[in-house]
Design a protein around this motif. Structure first.
Motif, PDB file in Angstrom:
ATOM      1  N   VAL A 105     -42.932  67.415 -15.450  1.00  0.00           N
ATOM      2  CA  VAL A 105     -43.614  66.553 -16.423  1.00  0.00           C
ATOM      3  C   VAL A 105     -43.104  66.888 -17.834  1.00  0.00           C
ATOM      4  CG1 VAL A 105     -45.834  65.876 -17.394  1.00  0.00           C
ATOM      5  CG2 VAL A 105     -45.622  66.367 -14.937  1.00  0.00           C
ATOM      6  N   GLY A 106     -42.798  65.818 -18.582  1.00  0.00           N
ATOM      7  CA  GLY A 106     -42.340  65.992 -19.955  1.00  0.00           C
ATOM      8  C   GLY A 106     -43.435  65.804 -20.977  1.00  0.00           C
ATOM      9  N   GLY A 107     -44.490  65.091 -20.678  1.00  0.00           N
ATOM     10  CA  GLY A 107     -45.578  64.874 -21.618  1.00  0.00           C
ATOM     11  C   GLY A 107     -46.341  63.605 -21.271  1.00  0.00           C
ATOM     12  N   PHE A 108     -47.200  63.186 -22.241  1.00  0.00           N
ATOM     13  CA  PHE A 108     -48.037  62.008 -22.079  1.00  0.00           C
ATOM     14  C   PHE A 108     -47.823  61.098 -23.276  1.00  0.00           C
ATOM     15  CE2 PHE A 108     -50.031  65.455 -19.790  1.00  0.00           C
ATOM     16  CZ  PHE A 108     -50.382  64.908 -18.573  1.00  0.00           C
ATOM     17  N   ASP A 109     -48.063  59.818 -23.100  1.00  0.00           N
ATOM     18  CA  ASP A 109     -47.873  58.859 -24.162  1.00  0.00           C
ATOM     19  C   ASP A 109     -48.753  57.645 -23.894  1.00  0.00           C
ATOM     20  OD1 ASP A 109     -46.978  57.699 -26.448  1.00  0.00           O
ATOM     21  OD2 ASP A 109     -44.890  57.436 -25.789  1.00  0.00           O
ATOM     22  N   TYR A 110     -48.800  56.809 -24.909  1.00  0.00           N
ATOM     23  CA  TYR A 110     -49.530  55.549 -24.779  1.00  0.00           C
ATOM     24  C   TYR A 110     -48.524  54.429 -24.980  1.00  0.00           C
ATOM     25  CZ  TYR A 110     -52.809  51.728 -25.512  1.00  0.00           C
ATOM     26  OH  TYR A 110     -53.484  50.524 -25.418  1.00  0.00           O
ATOM     27  N   VAL A 111     -48.517  53.465 -24.081  1.00  0.00           N
ATOM     28  CA  VAL A 111     -47.570  52.358 -24.119  1.00  0.00           C
ATOM     29  C   VAL A 111     -48.365  51.064 -24.073  1.00  0.00           C
ATOM     30  CG1 VAL A 111     -45.622  51.232 -22.970  1.00  0.00           C
ATOM     31  CG2 VAL A 111     -45.794  53.724 -22.978  1.00  0.00           C
ATOM     32  N   ASP A 112     -47.998  50.139 -24.974  1.00  0.00           N
ATOM     33  CA  ASP A 112     -48.664  48.841 -24.962  1.00  0.00           C
ATOM     34  C   ASP A 112     -48.435  48.129 -23.630  1.00  0.00           C
ATOM     35  OD1 ASP A 112     -49.544  49.260 -27.523  1.00  0.00           O
ATOM     36  OD2 ASP A 112     -47.846  48.185 -28.451  1.00  0.00           O
ATOM     37  N   GLY A 113     -49.481  47.600 -23.088  1.00  0.00           N
ATOM     38  CA  GLY A 113     -49.399  46.881 -21.835  1.00  0.00           C
ATOM     39  C   GLY A 113     -49.522  47.782 -20.621  1.00  0.00           C
ATOM     40  N   ALA A 114     -49.443  49.109 -20.814  1.00  0.00           N
ATOM     41  CA  ALA A 114     -49.552  50.040 -19.689  1.00  0.00           C
ATOM     42  C   ALA A 114     -50.663  51.055 -19.908  1.00  0.00           C
ATOM     43  CB  ALA A 114     -48.228  50.771 -19.467  1.00  0.00           C
ATOM     44  N   GLY A 115     -50.994  51.353 -21.173  1.00  0.00           N
ATOM     45  CA  GLY A 115     -52.045  52.315 -21.461  1.00  0.00           C
ATOM     46  C   GLY A 115     -51.494  53.739 -21.466  1.00  0.00           C
ATOM     47  N   ASP A 116     -52.330  54.703 -21.122  1.00  0.00           N
ATOM     48  CA  ASP A 116     -51.924  56.102 -21.090  1.00  0.00           C
ATOM     49  C   ASP A 116     -51.005  56.336 -19.886  1.00  0.00           C
ATOM     50  OD1 ASP A 116     -53.465  56.747 -23.341  1.00  0.00           O
ATOM     51  OD2 ASP A 116     -55.263  57.032 -22.097  1.00  0.00           O
ATOM     52  N   VAL A 121     -42.153  54.529 -15.119  1.00  0.00           N
ATOM     53  CA  VAL A 121     -40.823  54.363 -14.529  1.00  0.00           C
ATOM     54  C   VAL A 121     -40.465  52.884 -14.529  1.00  0.00           C
ATOM     55  CG1 VAL A 121     -41.031  56.418 -13.063  1.00  0.00           C
ATOM     56  CG2 VAL A 121     -41.808  54.193 -12.203  1.00  0.00           C
ATOM     57  N   PRO A 122     -39.155  52.570 -14.387  1.00  0.00           N
ATOM     58  CA  PRO A 122     -38.743  51.167 -14.274  1.00  0.00           C
ATOM     59  C   PRO A 122     -39.158  50.599 -12.912  1.00  0.00           C
ATOM     60  CG  PRO A 122     -36.919  52.532 -15.033  1.00  0.00           C
ATOM     61  CD  PRO A 122     -37.982  53.473 -14.568  1.00  0.00           C
ATOM     62  N   ILE A 123     -39.720  49.410 -12.938  1.00  0.00           N
ATOM     63  CA  ILE A 123     -40.126  48.706 -11.712  1.00  0.00           C
ATOM     64  C   ILE A 123     -39.207  47.502 -11.566  1.00  0.00           C
ATOM     65  CG2 ILE A 123     -41.983  47.483 -10.529  1.00  0.00           C
ATOM     66  CD1 ILE A 123     -43.989  49.163 -12.077  1.00  0.00           C
ATOM     67  N   PRO A 124     -38.450  47.394 -10.481  1.00  0.00           N
ATOM     68  CA  PRO A 124     -37.495  46.289 -10.318  1.00  0.00           C
ATOM     69  C   PRO A 124     -38.159  44.921 -10.492  1.00  0.00           C
ATOM     70  CG  PRO A 124     -37.156  47.937  -8.608  1.00  0.00           C
ATOM     71  CD  PRO A 124     -38.402  48.324  -9.336  1.00  0.00           C
ATOM     72  N   GLY A 125     -37.607  44.148 -11.426  1.00  0.00           N
ATOM     73  CA  GLY A 125     -38.096  42.798 -11.678  1.00  0.00           C
ATOM     74  C   GLY A 125     -39.344  42.735 -12.534  1.00  0.00           C
ATOM     75  N   GLU A 126     -39.897  43.879 -12.943  1.00  0.00           N
ATOM     76  CA  GLU A 126     -41.145  43.882 -13.701  1.00  0.00           C
ATOM     77  C   GLU A 126     -41.061  44.688 -14.995  1.00  0.00           C
ATOM     78  OE1 GLU A 126     -43.581  42.014 -12.861  1.00  0.00           O
ATOM     79  OE2 GLU A 126     -43.037  41.519 -10.802  1.00  0.00           O
ATOM     80  N   GLY A 127     -39.948  45.292 -15.293  1.00  0.00           N
ATOM     81  CA  GLY A 127     -39.851  46.163 -16.465  1.00  0.00           C
ATOM     82  C   GLY A 127     -40.415  47.535 -16.138  1.00  0.00           C
ATOM     83  N   SER A 128     -40.706  48.323 -17.172  1.00  0.00           N
ATOM     84  CA  SER A 128     -41.247  49.670 -16.983  1.00  0.00           C
ATOM     85  C   SER A 128     -42.767  49.630 -17.056  1.00  0.00           C
ATOM     86  CB  SER A 128     -40.693  50.619 -18.057  1.00  0.00           C
ATOM     87  OG  SER A 128     -39.308  50.790 -17.914  1.00  0.00           O
ATOM     88  N   ASN A 129     -43.378  50.414 -16.194  1.00  0.00           N
ATOM     89  CA  ASN A 129     -44.840  50.482 -16.171  1.00  0.00           C
ATOM     90  C   ASN A 129     -45.228  51.697 -15.311  1.00  0.00           C
ATOM     91  OD1 ASN A 129     -47.692  49.784 -16.152  1.00  0.00           O
ATOM     92  ND2 ASN A 129     -47.043  47.678 -16.602  1.00  0.00           N
TER      93      ASN A 129
END
Length: 416
Positions: free
Chosen positions: A375-386, A208-216
């Motif tokens: 829940v829509g699914g799972f993914d891998y995101v750089d800087g956040a992991g699974d 989710v979007p985190i205010p001032g920190e981007g999405s994580n």
């Protein structure tokens, strides 16, 4: 003695003198009678009656008369007891009639007892309320979500090890200090004005979007900014305004479970997780504090985090049902231990009080709806992991229902 043949001279009769008290006094004639030839012998032959009387005239007494002495009556003679009779018995005191019993005013006693209990209850409430750990959890930021109907709680279970000794950390299998405080449990509780309460589990890996920190991951907001940043993140992701906040750590959770005497849960399959410090068989069983903490933390199951959220909701429902049961309320020692342990273990917002927590526990005592975010699914995101992705369309309808103080549609509820 005169010569024989002569008559003896007649002795003169004694002169009588009248005394002052009126009685005559006989006076003898003087022994030495003067001769007849003396001059003074020519005095009258008859004696003067006042010759022997005092010459002083009576005068009036001018002094203080002596006090008259009263004659005291002689004491009565002692009472004699006739012979052959027993002495008189001493008189015994007449028994007094019994005093009438004073009627007891039961109404007054009951009233005083009720007043004392009420004052003690009120004093206990304020004592427990002052024991709460309060923090500034609800932020006031620009563009904050407007107030929504109903009451929304954000309940967080952190991995805080505050107050634990190294021995306790080993016993609870906390894994030692792992850096900044994180959260493994995030629950949103909606208490409507009428109807059933809804408990929603928010996966900690939700992207989710985190205010001032981007999405994580959503639990990163708690690690970076604590309760205020986590509350702001949840409000912007769900559209619900958070009214109350409660956070509990490892030791507090285990203490509350032990305070109610353990919680009964039913497992469909055994769980063996050395990292969580548990080895539980399948079936229904009572879990004490240590095993209960491992049960809500374990991911050693087929669905990992999804199973953990289901276990958390199941255990939370059973814990609150036990805490609000008659076996707890009718046992003052257990109830007092539960309330005091909960107050010392929880962190709440600065505007929260013990009666707010009591209202929450009453709303969760049973018959509530438990689910998780669609829940829509799972993914891998750089800087956040699974990460875990929400189903945006279904999640939007899901939270819109709660924002309007309505029950969630049945097709959006995930049965755990």
């Amino acid at each position: 003695m005169p010569p024989r043949g002569q008559v003896p001279p007649r002795r003169p009769e004694p002169t009588q003198v009248i005394r002052r008290d009126g009685r005559p006094q006989q006076n003898r004639p003087p022994q030495n009678t003067p001769p007849q030839n003396q001059a003074w012998s020519q005095a009258p032959a008859q004696p003067n009656r006042n010759e022997w009387a005092p010459t002083q005239q009576p005068q009036q007494f001018r002094g203080t008369p002596p006090p008259q002495q009263r004659r005291q009556a002689p004491p009565p003679p002692p009472r004699r007891t006739p012979p052959n009779q027993p002495p008189p018995r001493p008189q015994q005191a007449r028994p007094q009639p019994p005093k009438p019993r004073r009627r007891r005013n039961w109404g007054r006693r009951i009233g005083i007892t009720a007043l004392v209990l009420l004052l003690a209850f009120v004093g206990a409430i304020f004592y427990v309320d002052n024991s709460l750990n309060r923090i500034d959890a609800l932020p006031d930021y620009a563009g904050r979500v407007a107030d929504t109907p109903g009451t929304n709680w954000l309940i967080v279970g952190s991995d805080s090890r505050d107050g634990l000794t190294p021995e306790q950390e080993q016993e609870l299998a906390t894994g030692g200090d792992t850096g900044p405080k994180r959260t493994d449990t995030i629950m949103l509780v909606h208490v409507p004005k009428s109807g059933k309460t809804t408990m929603v589990s928010i996966p900690r890996d939700s992207y989710v979007p985190i205010p001032g920190e981007g999405s994580n991951k959503i639990n990163a907001a708690f690690a970076w900014g604590g309760a205020p940043l986590l509350v702001q993140t949840v409000e912007q992701a769900t559209g619900l305004r958070i009214d109350h906040y409660a956070e509990i750590g490892f030791s507090g959770f285990a203490g509350i479970v032990d305070a109610v005497g353990g919680v009964n849960v039913c497992l469909q399959s055994p769980i063996d997780d050395p990292l969580a410090g548990i080895n539980l068989p399948a079936g229904c069983q009572d879990l004490a504090g240590k095993d209960a903490l491992g049960f809500v933390r374990t991911r050693a199951t087929a669905m990992a985090d999804l199973d953990r959220m289901n276990n958390q909701r199941q255990f939370m429902s059973a814990l609150l049902s036990k805490a609000t049961s008659p076996t707890t309320f009718l046992n003052p020692f257990r109830l007092w231990s539960l309330v005091t342990d909960a107050a010392k273990s929880l962190q709440v917002d600065k505007s929260d009080h013990i009666w707010n927590l009591a209202s929450l526990a009453w709303a969760l005592r049973g018959g509530m709806t438990t689910t998780t975010v669609p829940v829509g699914g799972f993914d891998y995101v750089d800087g956040a992991g699974d990460v875990l992705l929400w189903d945006k369309a279904r999640a939007s309808a899901f939270f819109d229902a709660l924002a309007n103080d309505q029950q969630i549609p049945a097709d959006l509820i995930t049965v755990g």
